[in-house]
Design an enzyme around this catalytic site. Structure first.
Site, PDB file in Angstrom:
ATOM      1  N   LYS A 114      -9.559  -2.219  13.244  1.00  0.00           N
ATOM      2  CA  LYS A 114     -10.804  -2.913  12.897  1.00  0.00           C
ATOM      3  C   LYS A 114     -11.743  -3.020  14.078  1.00  0.00           C
ATOM      4  O   LYS A 114     -12.957  -2.915  13.906  1.00  0.00           O
ATOM      5  CB  LYS A 114     -10.505  -4.309  12.330  1.00  0.00           C
ATOM      6  N   LYS A 196      -5.547   3.866   3.894  1.00  0.00           N
ATOM      7  CA  LYS A 196      -5.317   2.972   2.760  1.00  0.00           C
ATOM      8  C   LYS A 196      -6.638   2.618   2.064  1.00  0.00           C
ATOM      9  O   LYS A 196      -7.692   2.594   2.705  1.00  0.00           O
ATOM     10  CB  LYS A 196      -4.570   1.707   3.202  1.00  0.00           C
ATOM     11  N   LYS A 199     -11.502  -2.379   1.271  1.00  0.00           N
ATOM     12  CA  LYS A 199     -12.800  -2.919   0.870  1.00  0.00           C
ATOM     13  C   LYS A 199     -13.853  -2.678   1.935  1.00  0.00           C
ATOM     14  O   LYS A 199     -15.036  -2.739   1.660  1.00  0.00           O
ATOM     15  CB  LYS A 199     -12.697  -4.406   0.541  1.00  0.00           C
TER      16      LYS A 199
HETATM   17  P1  ATP Z   1      -9.293  -4.339   3.787  1.00  0.00           P
HETATM   18  O1  ATP Z   1      -8.538  -3.579   4.805  1.00  0.00           O
HETATM   19  O2  ATP Z   1      -9.498  -3.618   2.507  1.00  0.00           O
HETATM   20  O3  ATP Z   1     -10.524  -5.045   4.293  1.00  0.00           O
HETATM   21  P2  ATP Z   1      -7.352  -6.468   3.754  1.00  0.00           P
HETATM   22  O4  ATP Z   1      -6.005  -5.886   3.888  1.00  0.00           O
HETATM   23  O5  ATP Z   1      -7.953  -7.144   4.890  1.00  0.00           O
HETATM   24  O6  ATP Z   1      -8.354  -5.429   3.177  1.00  0.00           O
HETATM   25  P3  ATP Z   1      -6.924  -8.772   2.057  1.00  0.00           P
HETATM   26  O7  ATP Z   1      -7.824  -9.270   1.027  1.00  0.00           O
HETATM   27  O8  ATP Z   1      -6.747  -9.682   3.169  1.00  0.00           O
HETATM   28  O9  ATP Z   1      -7.430  -7.342   2.467  1.00  0.00           O
HETATM   29  O10 ATP Z   1      -5.551  -8.332   1.422  1.00  0.00           O
HETATM   30  C1  ATP Z   1      -4.975  -8.958   0.354  1.00  0.00           C
HETATM   31  C2  ATP Z   1      -3.669  -8.299   0.029  1.00  0.00           C
HETATM   32  O11 ATP Z   1      -3.862  -6.965  -0.438  1.00  0.00           O
HETATM   33  C3  ATP Z   1      -2.703  -8.172   1.210  1.00  0.00           C
HETATM   34  O12 ATP Z   1      -1.418  -8.568   0.789  1.00  0.00           O
HETATM   35  C4  ATP Z   1      -2.711  -6.708   1.544  1.00  0.00           C
HETATM   36  O13 ATP Z   1      -1.483  -6.268   2.088  1.00  0.00           O
HETATM   37  C5  ATP Z   1      -2.957  -6.083   0.198  1.00  0.00           C
HETATM   38  N1  ATP Z   1      -3.584  -4.770   0.313  1.00  0.00           N
HETATM   39  C6  ATP Z   1      -4.769  -4.476   0.911  1.00  0.00           C
HETATM   40  N2  ATP Z   1      -5.056  -3.166   0.813  1.00  0.00           N
HETATM   41  C7  ATP Z   1      -4.014  -2.596   0.124  1.00  0.00           C
HETATM   42  C8  ATP Z   1      -3.724  -1.252  -0.307  1.00  0.00           C
HETATM   43  N3  ATP Z   1      -4.562  -0.245  -0.053  1.00  0.00           N
HETATM   44  N4  ATP Z   1      -2.570  -1.037  -0.982  1.00  0.00           N
HETATM   45  C9  ATP Z   1      -1.718  -2.041  -1.247  1.00  0.00           C
HETATM   46  N5  ATP Z   1      -1.929  -3.324  -0.873  1.00  0.00           N
HETATM   47  C10 ATP Z   1      -3.071  -3.610  -0.189  1.00  0.00           C
END
Ligand code: ATP
Ligand code: LTN
Length: 340
Positions: A114, A196, A199
């Site tokens: 990040k 992965k 968002k």
């Molecule tokens: P991003 O990287 O998309 O900004 P994040 O991981 O910071 O997302 P959170 O909203 O904090 O997003 O994550 C909520 C849940 O979703 C966490 O348990 C995370 O492990 C899961 N998660 C996020 N992206 C994925 C994915 N691509 N596949 C499976 N699980 C996911």
């Protein structure tokens, strides 16, 4: 004694299929496991580790809570609350910040990713956020944390911190385990199967948002990246894109991976992607219908969060008091145990 389950989700704009398959789906399933008490948290304090427009953050908080309710979190069974409404999280977060090592935080791959991708300045909050996440978990004596695979490293750090505090001040924290699903723990981007689904991806073709319209879902699958060759087979090495789409299909259609592959024997990518899109449209339809319901009743969503915070605070306060006393903080009660 019941097992405590806790997890959190950041209110950052959209919630995607990866979030649902990797985490939210399990949050819902765990509510009905015997002898478990679930707590779920919209982690707004984590969201501000990167720049947020206040009016957008407000909207995202409400929308994220509405999505949690729409996917099936039942606030009568599982308090759903907003992290900033329970100040014990910030307080324990600071205490854990003072026990986590700079070197440990420097090894967190999510931070490395990040901070590299970000154009704006990297804040100290982005760096130390795993300590706040550890506080979210340890505050409630959590046994199990349902998350996607990307959170494994943060969970390891949380476990190390729990053991460290227990060694220094006497038995204080339950050492939690991550609960990572067998299927869907790491959904990859539709436009880039090496990363992965995220968002914060630059293109919206990367993800299926839970509230995407059927037309949008069909379009996104239509243009989704595939691999060379023509067969629809699961092979993560040779066919990362198709394997990711097959994983989504098998969950959305509710069939095993074997059955999913059988259904597309002798068919090409085009047919597969069409059926995949229809399966996902049908899979999300009931969620979207409930979501529209909650979105039309924002006051009800706020009531759920308010009630959730009240119940969470009752649980959090005694644990924080215990920690403060053990560390020798405050005027009273006197330190118990003490640093060895
Ligand atoms: P991003 O990287 O998309 O900004 P994040 O991981 O910071 O997302 P959170 O909203 O904090 O997003 O994550 C909520 C849940 O979703 C966490 O348990 C995370 O492990 C899961 N998660 C996020 N992206 C994925 C994915 N691509 N596949 C499976 N699980 C996911
Ligand atoms: N860091 C997590 C979200 C999160 C979380 C938590 C998950 C914050 N606090 C506590 C489980 C338990 C993420 O997915 N980015």
């Amino acid at each position: 004694l019941n097992k405590r389950i806790l997890s959190g989700i950041a209110p950052s704009g959209i919630i995607h299929l990866g979030n649902y398959l990797g985490a939210l789906r399990n949050w819902v399933a765990l509510q009905d496991r015997p002898q478990t008490d679930c707590l779920y948290c919209v982690v707004d304090l984590h969201a501000i580790t990167v720049a947020q427009k206040p009016e957008n953050l407000r909207k995202s908080i409400l929308n994220t809570a509405a999505i949690c309710l729409a996917v099936g979190i039942d606030p009568a069974k599982s308090p759903l609350f907003l992290q900033s409404e329970v100040p014990e999280h910030s307080e324990l977060g600071w205490i854990l910040n003072c026990h986590v090592y700079f070197g440990e935080l420097s090894r967190m791959t999510q931070f490395k990713d990040k901070s590299q991708k970000q154009e704006a300045a990297t804040t100290a909050g982005l760096f130390t956020y795993p300590a706040l996440m550890a506080a979210d978990i340890l505050l409630y004596g959590t046994h199990l944390v349902p998350v996607g695979e990307d959170q494994q490293q943060h969970l390891e750090l949380t476990r190390d911190l729990a053991r460290r505090i227990n060694n220094l001040y006497g038995e204080t924290f339950q050492v939690p385990d991550a609960l990572i699903p067998e299927h869907g723990a790491r959904i990859m981007g539709l436009d880039d199967p090496k990363q992965k689904m995220s968002k914060s991806a630059p293109s919206e073709l990367n993800y299926i948002a839970l509230d995407d319209s059927p037309e949008k879902i069909r379009k996104k699958f239509k243009v989704a990246v595939t691999d060379s060759g023509r067969e629809v087979v699961f092979d993560e090495e040779k066919k990362p894109a198709v394997s990711n789409l097959l994983t989504i299909y098998s969950v959305a259609a509710g069939v095993s991976m074997g059955e999913a592959q059988r259904r597309f024997e002798g068919k090409g990518y085009g047919d597969f992607k069409k059926e995949l899109a229809e399966a996902v449209v049908a899979y999300l339809a009931p969620i979207q219908e409930r979501l529209r319901g909650w979105q039309s009743r924002p006051d009800d969503v706020r009531d759920v969060l308010r009630d959730g915070a009240k119940r969470a605070r009752e649980l959090a306060k005694p644990k924080l008091d215990e920690v403060k006393a053990k560390l020798g903080l405050g005027l009273w009660p006197a330190p118990v145990g003490g640093r060895k």
